[in-house]
Scaffold this motif. Structure first.
Motif, short mmCIF file in Angstrom:
data_model
loop_
_atom_site.label_atom_id
_atom_site.label_comp_id
_atom_site.label_asym_id
_atom_site.label_seq_id
_atom_site.Cartn_x
_atom_site.Cartn_y
_atom_site.Cartn_z
N THR A 1 1.02 -1.11 -0.05
CA THR A 1 -0.07 0.08 -0.01
C THR A 1 0.95 1.24 0.01
N PRO A 2 0.43 2.39 -0.61
CA PRO A 2 1.51 3.48 -0.87
C PRO A 2 2.10 3.96 0.48
N SER B 1 4.31 11.60 -2.12
CA SER B 1 5.66 11.28 -1.66
C SER B 1 5.69 9.67 -1.62
N PHE B 2 4.65 9.11 -0.95
CA PHE B 2 4.66 7.61 -0.46
C PHE B 2 4.56 6.85 -1.84
N GLN B 3 3.71 7.39 -2.93
CA GLN B 3 3.93 6.82 -4.18
C GLN B 3 5.24 6.94 -4.70
N LEU B 4 5.93 8.12 -4.55
CA LEU B 4 7.15 8.12 -5.37
C LEU B 4 8.60 7.62 -4.87
N MET B 5 8.22 7.14 -3.48
CA MET B 5 9.19 6.61 -2.78
C MET B 5 10.28 5.52 -3.47
N THR B 6 9.32 4.72 -3.96
CA THR B 6 10.07 3.75 -4.73
C THR B 6 9.91 3.65 -6.20
N GLN C 1 14.76 15.70 4.34
CA GLN C 1 15.46 15.18 3.06
C GLN C 1 14.89 14.18 2.37
N GLU C 2 14.48 13.34 3.22
CA GLU C 2 13.69 12.05 2.62
C GLU C 2 12.68 12.36 1.67
N TYR C 3 11.86 13.46 2.49
CA TYR C 3 10.62 13.73 1.97
C TYR C 3 11.19 14.23 0.30
N ILE C 4 12.02 15.21 0.36
CA ILE C 4 12.56 15.90 -0.76
C ILE C 4 13.22 14.97 -1.84
N ASP C 5 13.66 13.77 -1.27
CA ASP C 5 14.28 12.79 -2.21
C ASP C 5 13.00 12.11 -2.81
N SER C 6 12.28 11.77 -2.06
CA SER C 6 11.08 10.85 -2.70
C SER C 6 10.47 11.71 -3.81
#
Length: 459
Positions: A84-85, A175-180, A205-210
């Protein structure tokens, strides 16, 4: 180069597949995977009684249900896991499944990998839904068959075989859908970035990176659209592989979309007047500019002008509910961050009675207090974040000697009742919570609908 969906069909057939989360996007996914010949198990913390008819439907299809407390402990022995996202890829259960050799993916990743149509992906902290909707309206008006999905619209993976090469697809991506995400997106739009979802991400930073994954896998013939006036998105240009296009509300651009002297321009040509746009506020001017510069290869300027002068906006976004006793009530429930609430406040030409508060995403409320106070007549505070919001406005009073009148209530009904009591003829009341809804409601739409119902029932 897009992959052929027949490869996926071949790959998934007879595989042992786990789908984690029986929610809106995963229900059609589960049915689709069964149709493709996979051996599917569906995981959820909810029990069979709560799932109701869905559980019955799945059992009839031969889907194994793994439900209730400790359901993730049984995520073992699978070839493929669809997460799930909101499930972090580094969660213990997924790490264990991956170590066992499972292929970990999500509905959205597989859709982007195999979709034949041209994909417009939209992300950002604020304005995603409106920008996604505007882009889809522009493409539909221009005559394209257009599909809308991601965070809004319908889950599209189950319909992938119906989507043609000539079709347009517009996805709102969190951002959750984009993380991977690791597939290229034809046109990537990043509206802006500010602190958000820090309850889920380790840090900013993790939020931006995703978010960067929306463009990092692009090729040189693909497009990245960024907000020139947002430091974070502007910095993305250095890492872009494709063509970069900018939009700006503060400066003229040689190429790109910009605002100047009451008009919106695209590549130096006037598209429309700001005052002719139906949905008000500078944030919506920015949403339109992002959409114009993103779609300029596919949409004419006359279509852009027509849509801007007709589109009345997205439900739950600065939506006028009713006027009663000379007071206007607005539903801006979709505003789940302080920056989004600020944008909504600035759309009104007077101070408003603001209903604020909700689930804690660990975002600071100082920006709401320090930038928002000139737009607030009365503050009505509720929800899990009420102490944090109070602390931010108390700090404003201590440091700057600026006092905002605060009223504390325990639920939405009380909030509306308090707003009515405080309001005078000519006032504006807006539900613009600056927080997610999960402390009281399943999502922002339910919160917005409850608010509208309360307001409509006032005698």
């Amino acid at each position: 180069m897009k992959k052929n969906f027949s490869e996926f069909k071949e790959f998934i057939k007879n595989k042992k597949v786990a789908v984690v989360g029986i929610g809106v996007s995963n229900i059609p996914l589960i049915k689709f995977l069964v149709k493709l010949g996979a051996d599917v198990s569906a995981f959820d913390i909810k029990d069979e009684k709560t799932l109701g008819n869905i559980a019955d439907d799945f059992k009839e299809l031969g889907v194994k249900l793994i439900l209730g407390e400790g359901y993730l402990d049984r995520l073992t022995g699978f070839d493929v896991v669809f997460k799930t996202p909101s499930m972090r890829i580094d969660s213990e259960a997924l790490v264990k499944a991956k170590d066992e050799g499972a292929y970990i993916t999500s509905e959205m990743e597989e859709f982007v990998r195999y979709c034949k149509g041209k994909i417009y992906g939209v992300t950002g902290s604020d304005g995603k839904t409106t920008t996604t909707t505007i882009i889809s309206k522009l493409l539909i008006e221009e005559g394209y068959k257009t599909w809308v999905g991601g965070n809004i619209g319908t889950p599209l993976f189950a319909q992938i075989e119906e989507i043609d090469e000539k079709d347009m697809v517009v996805l709102e991506l969190s951002s959750f859908q984009l993380m991977t995400m690791n597939s290229p997106i034809d046109v990537a739009v990043c509206t802006n970035l500010a602190p958000n979802h820090l309850d889920m991400h380790k840090d900013m930073q993790e939020y931006i990176d995703s978010k960067k994954n929306i463009f990092l896998y692009q090729e040189d013939n693909e497009v990245l659209v960024v907000n020139r006036e947002n430091e974070i998105t502007y910095a993305f240009e250095k890492e872009a592989n494709g063509e970069v296009r900018e939009f700006s509300s503060k400066r003229m651009l040689q190429n790109g979309s910009y605002y100047k002297d009451g008009s919106l321009y695209l590549d130096g040509k006037e598209v429309c007047k700001k005052d002719d746009i139906v949905i008000k506020g500078m944030h919506n001017v920015e949403n339109y500019m992002a959409a114009f510069v993103a779609t300029k290869d596919d949409v004419s300027i006359s279509t852009m002008k027509a849509v801007a002068e007709r589109f009345t906006g997205v439900e739950h976004r600065c939506e006028l509910v009713r006027e009663l006793d000379g007071v206007k009530y607005y539903n801006d429930s979709i505003a789940s961050s302080p920056t989004r609430t600020l944008a909504g406040l600035k759309a009104f030409d007077k101070k408003v009675i603001l209903i604020v508060g909700g689930y804690d995403k660990h975002i600071p409320f100082e920006p709401l207090a320090y930038e928002g106070y000139p737009f607030i007549k009365e503050l009505i505070v509720l929800g899990a974040t009420k102490d944090k919001i109070k602390a931010a406005f108390d700090k404003l009073e201590d440091e700057k000697n600026i006092k905002v009148s605060m009223n504390f209530v325990s639920n939405l009904e009380e909030a509306v009742s308090k707003a009515r009591e405080l309001a005078e003829e000519g006032d504006v009341v807006t539900l613009s919570p600056a927080c997610a809804s999960f402390d009281m409601f399943p999502n922002f739409a339910v919160r917005g609908n409850v608010f509208k119902e309360i307001v409509m029932n006032m005698k």
